[in-house]
Design an enzyme around this catalytic site. Structure first.
Site, PDB file in Angstrom:
ATOM      1  N   GLY A   1      -2.244  -8.966   0.504  1.00 17.37           N
ATOM      2  CA  GLY A   1      -1.312  -7.932   0.126  1.00 17.37           C
ATOM      3  C   GLY A   1      -0.253  -8.121   0.761  1.00 17.37           C
TER       4      GLY A   1
ATOM      5  CB  ILE B   1      -0.331  -4.973   5.057  1.00 19.58           C
ATOM      6  CG1 ILE B   1      -0.129  -3.533   4.546  1.00 19.58           C
ATOM      7  CG2 ILE B   1      -0.501  -5.138   6.664  1.00 19.58           C
ATOM      8  CD1 ILE B   1       0.560  -2.602   5.748  1.00 19.58           C
TER       9      ILE B   1
ATOM     10  CB  CYS C   1       2.080   4.433   9.575  1.00 21.19           C
ATOM     11  SG  CYS C   1       1.718   5.727   8.296  1.00 21.19           S
TER      12      CYS C   1
ATOM     13  NE  ARG D   1       0.598   8.130  -4.316  1.00 21.42           N
ATOM     14  CZ  ARG D   1       1.664   8.882  -4.147  1.00 21.42           C
ATOM     15  NH1 ARG D   1       2.383   8.877  -3.174  1.00 21.42           N
ATOM     16  NH2 ARG D   1       2.075  10.141  -5.033  1.00 21.42           N
TER      17      ARG D   1
ATOM     18  CG  ASN E   1      -8.764   7.131   0.795  1.00 24.36           C
ATOM     19  OD1 ASN E   1      -9.982   7.681   0.720  1.00 24.36           O
ATOM     20  ND2 ASN E   1      -8.783   5.971   0.319  1.00 24.36           N
TER      21      ASN E   1
END
Lengths: 341, 327
Positions: free
Chosen positions: B12, B14, B128, B165, B167
């Site tokens: 993906g 990341i 993050c 979003r 979690n």
């Protein structure tokens, strides 16, 4: 008793902002007893920023909200108890404990464009056998069509009702009407309006919402609440009675509750002074007021300038930390300007 | 010194951003990326960037790991995938740098506690918000006790994927835990906010640390500023928006009474590799993971040298077979 919509009183949740979250169990018992006796069907109790809101960022509670809820549960007879939960501040697990205390309604609040962060919380509320209400905050920041899309998400997660929440008291009558009408036209679940009084339109907007078919409306006795305050419960009830709208609430009972139980608490907010009006005019989250006033004093800059800058930066509910940021910057700019002249 | 071969699990966004950063690393050599979708754009991009890429997932990777010499891998999938795969990585002798919330290994922040975990087979990059704020809490707690730390992380809505979003609770809980376990606060709390403003805002973090009686403002401020400079070495867009703000108390915090508090206002601008610069929240994760990978590669090199001194002739070599990095 017949009623045309369901009233939720949030004196002990949104009103908590006006008392810097200092409610005591005794105060809660007396307010709940008075509202319950007057026939108010739902009473909301939490930190002003919802479960888990007690913090540096929003202000520490005098008494843990679970203790306040237990005090309320002791004295309520017919009223349902509600809590607010803002995902990102509180966690879904907080609902387990309050359910055990006897809370019947979980109101899950998100910024008006961020509905998809609430799926877990609404889902858990339903699994625990609670009524789930979706709260779309700062609803003036998005148009009726987009708001409807977000409301549909909440309904899809299981919400029994979706509220248009005018957190900044920035909606005019047309704006409130259009949003409630759009939700009513497109949702199968109930629709509500939570109004603030910054433009002195809270009662008018609530009546307009009722005309568009709103099933639920909110108030706080004496208008106690963040910023310029909320829709005053006793005024809404009186205005409804005179308009032939059944509330199921005794007008004199809520007037007494407001006058004799809540006014003596001497709140510092809930009036439309310059700062309160600016919040509504600039579309700024009402709960920022107290924090902006403190930052104004701390950093020597006008409260109004802080609020206007927060509006320009499109701060959303919960971003109280940005107030310090803005105040520091404004004071630095002022110092730089003074040095130049 | 030859670079240590590493792999990326997850194709993906990341994974792509990690790949771009790893290709600049003087210590690590990305040799493979695996995903599970044959039509994945991420795998196609990896091939364009000259890296072997397969949609056959972890099985493919583990079959070739020895041949490719993979010593370190970066997990950029989901907590569930990582939890299932972690024992297999360990068995294969590959050290896992986990960017998911699986918490198989200890929570690490490069500037705070990485050294004590260099022998672990698995380390977790927290969130993050944790990467951005736990170092500041640690900076305060190294000069005096922090009874309570609280952070507010605000990210642009566009930069938060559906996984995050859906979690949010996991984010707030894990971040709060890192304030205690990594930051050294007695009690931690995290708040997370998504801001939809257009143009998107840079990631912002506010760190409140409660201060015990007798705190030394100058020492606390200097420690915070030094820590921020250290983090900025591997996340160049990480900065304090203004000098730390001190507010005298007293405060009754959930961690006990405090004499005052210090408020640090931070923002994180991304490097703009694969993600746009406003997504500092994603950039700080991948940049920190690369930093962790580099430290692991150096530790692995040293261990290799220590274990087989005769074979190396002095210069530390990277491990060529996976078993050699097993702690």
């Amino acid at each position: 008793m017949k009623r045309d919509f369901r009233l939720t009183d949030s004196t002990l949740r949104d009103g908590s902002h006006a008392l810097a979250h200092q409610f005591t169990p005794d105060q809660v018992r007396s307010v709940v007893s008075a509202l319950d006796a007057a026939g108010v069907p739902v009473i909301e109790i939490s930190h002003g920023d919802g479960l888990g809101g007690s913090s540096f960022n929003y202000g520490f509670s005098h008494t843990d909200e679970r203790e306040l809820l237990r005090a309320a549960a002791e004295v309520r007879r017919t009223a349902k108890l509600a809590v607010l939960l803002v995902p990102g501040i509180g966690v879904a697990d907080d609902l387990h404990e309050v359910r055990e205390i006897g809370v019947d309604v979980a109101r899950i609040a998100v910024h008006c464009t961020e509905a998809d962060i609430s799926e877990q919380h609404i889902g858990l509320a339903k699994r625990l056998g609670m009524e789930a209400v979706g709260f779309l905050m700062m609803a003036h920041m998005t148009e009726p069509k987009e708001l409807t899309e977000q409301a549909k998400l909440l309904e899809g997660y299981g919400a029994d009702c979706v509220y248009v929440v005018d957190s900044a008291g920035a909606l005019t009558i047309d704006g409130a009407r259009a949003r409630v009408a759009a939700l009513k036209a497109n949702l199968g679940c109930q629709v509500g309006l939570h109004a603030h009084n910054n433009l002195s339109l809270a009662v008018a907007n609530s009546l307009a919402a009722y005309e568009e078919g709103a099933d639920q409306l909110d108030g706080c006795t004496t208008g106690l609440g963040a910023g310029a305050g909320n829709c005053p419960t006793e005024v809404l009830v009186a205005a409804c009675e005179k308009s032939g709208i059944a509330t199921g609430v005794d007008p004199f009972g809520v007037m007494d509750a407001a006058q004799e139980t809540v006014r003596p608490l001497k709140p510092t907010q809930g009036i439309i002074d310059r700062d309160g009006l600016i919040l509504g005019y600039a579309g700024v989250y009402g709960s920022f007021l107290l924090h902006a006033q403190r930052a104004a004093e701390r950093f020597g800059v006008p409260t109004a300038d802080i609020l206007l800058e927060l509006g320009r930066r499109k701060a959303v509910g919960g971003q109280e930390d940005m107030i310090i940021d803005v105040a520091v910057e404004l004071s630095r700019q002022a110092a730089a300007a003074a040095a130049r002249s | 010194m030859p670079k240590v071969p590493c792999a990326i699990v997850g194709s993906g966004n990341i994974g792509t951003d990690l790949l771009m950063k790893l290709q600049r690393s003087p210590l690590l050599e990305p040799v493979a990326m695996v995903g599970i979708d044959p039509t994945s754009e991420g795998l196609a991009r990896a091939r364009e960037l000259g890296v072997e890429a397969s949609p056959e997932g972890i099985d493919w990777l583990l079959e070739r790991a020895a041949h490719l010499g993979v010593a370190i891998l970066f997990e950029a999938t989901t907590a569930r995938v990582h939890a299932a795969a972690a024992p297999r990585y360990r068995e294969a002798g590959i050290t896992a740098v986990d960017l998911t919330p699986a918490h198989v290994g200890p929570l690490v922040v490069p500037t705070v506690n990485l050294e004590e975990h260099l022998g672990e087979p698995n380390v977790n990059m927290i969130t993050c918000g944790g990467q951005a704020t736990a170092p500041v809490v640690a900076a305060v707690s190294r000069v005096g006790p922090v009874p309570y730390a609280e952070i507010v992380s605000t990210v642009a809505s566009l930069s938060a994927g559906l996984g995050t979003r859906q979690n949010v609770d996991e984010f707030t809980r894990t971040t709060a835990r890192s304030l205690e376990e990594v930051g050294g606060a007695a009690k931690g709390k995290a708040i997370c906010i998504f801001n939809p403003a257009d143009p998107p805002i840079l990631m912002r973090n506010t760190v409140f640390c409660a201060l015990a009686d007798g705190y030394d403002e100058a020492a606390v401020a200097a420690s915070i500023e030094a820590m921020v400079a250290e983090v900025a070495e591997y996340v160049p867009g990480y900065r304090l928006k203004s000098p730390p703000v001190f507010d005298p108390g007293p405060y009754a915090t959930p961690g006990g009474p405090a004499a005052g508090r210090v408020v640090s206002l931070l923002e994180v601008e991304g490097a703009g590799d694969w993600f746009p610069p406003y997504a500092g929240n994603l950039d700080i994760m991948t940049a920190s993971a690369v930093r962790v990978g580099e430290a692991l590669s150096m530790a692995a090199g040293t261990r290799f040298l220590r274990n087989t001194p005769a074979a190396c002739g002095g210069a530390p070599s990277p491990p060529r077979t996976p078993q050699e990095v097993t702690p």
